[in-house]
Design a protein around this motif. Structure first.
Motif: not given
Ligand SMILES: CC(C)(COP(=O)(O)OP(=O)(O)OC[C@H]1O[C@@H](n2cnc3c(N)ncnc32)[C@H](O)[C@@H]1OP(=O)(O)O)[C@@H](O)C(=O)NCCC(=O)NCCS
Length: 192
Positions: A54-71, A40-48
């Motif tokens: 690791k993202l848990g359940k129901n994580v909402k990532v809005q547009n243009n986010v880079s989630i780097y190693t270590g997060v 149930s996660c939502n990963v928006g547009q232009n996300v890396v």
């Protein structure tokens, strides 16, 4: 589309990713090898999403986010549009610091506002709220509300995202949910 999750045709999913049921990955996003997303996660547009994130359940990532190693984000985390993570404290182009990535843990239910920057190595406590454009340079306590550069705590928020104001005995009630909170030794606990 797979049986259990949705990937827009323009998105790229590298080998070895684990993606939970009901998750949606939108236009031009890239999940790199070995990352794990709960259901149930939502990963928006232009996300890396970089390797090993690791993202848990129901994580909402809005547009243009880079989630780097270590997060690592726990369940129900909200990452606002164009917010920025970091993973090297003293980057130099000519010096390889790949072995020196620092971890950034984002606790359950925490929200990071649009364009905020999180300096690596600083955990964000559960249900904390980081204002738009803030630059987080220190560990953030659970339920804390921070704004500015450098980010400073200006209050507390409850699990529904409203400010909670404590009375002289250290009690507060969420105006929407009626949940009750206690402040003891500068730490917030939900008690109902
Ligand atoms: C931080 C936030 C939650 C505070 O909301 P709030 O409790 O309603 O706060 P207020 O509007 O009453 O502001 C309180 C004070 O903080 C300041 N402030 C509020 N947001 C701020 C921000 N992002 N950065 C710097 N200062 C901020 C206000 O100017 C005000 O200052 P003052 O007391 O000197 O007048 C909100 O402003 C915010 O940034 N939300 C994130 C929005 C976002 O990124 N959403 C992404 C999804 S689209």
């Amino acid at each position: 589309m797979t049986d259990t999750y949705f990937v827009h045709p323009t998105a790229i999913i590298d080998d070895g990713c684990r993606i939970g049921a009901g998750t949606k990955i939108w236009h031009f996003s890239h999940l790199m090898s070995g990352c794990e997303l709960g259901g149930s996660c939502n990963v928006g547009q232009n996300v890396v999403v970089s390797p090993g994130v690791k993202l848990g359940k129901n994580v909402k990532v809005q547009n243009n986010v880079s989630i780097y190693t270590g997060v690592i984000c726990a369940d129900d985390v909200f990452l606002g549009p164009s917010c920025v993570f970091t993973n090297v404290i003293n980057p130099r182009s000519a010096i390889n610091r790949q072995g020196e990535y620092q971890q950034t843990l984002v606790g359950q239910g925490a929200s990071i506002g649009a364009n905020a920057t999180i300096i690596c190595g600083n955990a964000i406590g559960a249900y904390a709220m980081i204002g738009a454009g803030a630059v987080v340079t220190k560990t953030v306590p659970p339920y804390a509300l921070l704004v500015g550069n450098p980010a400073r705590q200006i209050g507390w928020v409850g699990e529904y995202g409203h400010r909670i104001k404590f009375d002289e005995k250290g009690w507060a009630t969420c105006p929407e949910s009626g949940q009750k909170y206690q402040l003891e030794e500068n730490k917030v606990h939900r008690v109902s």
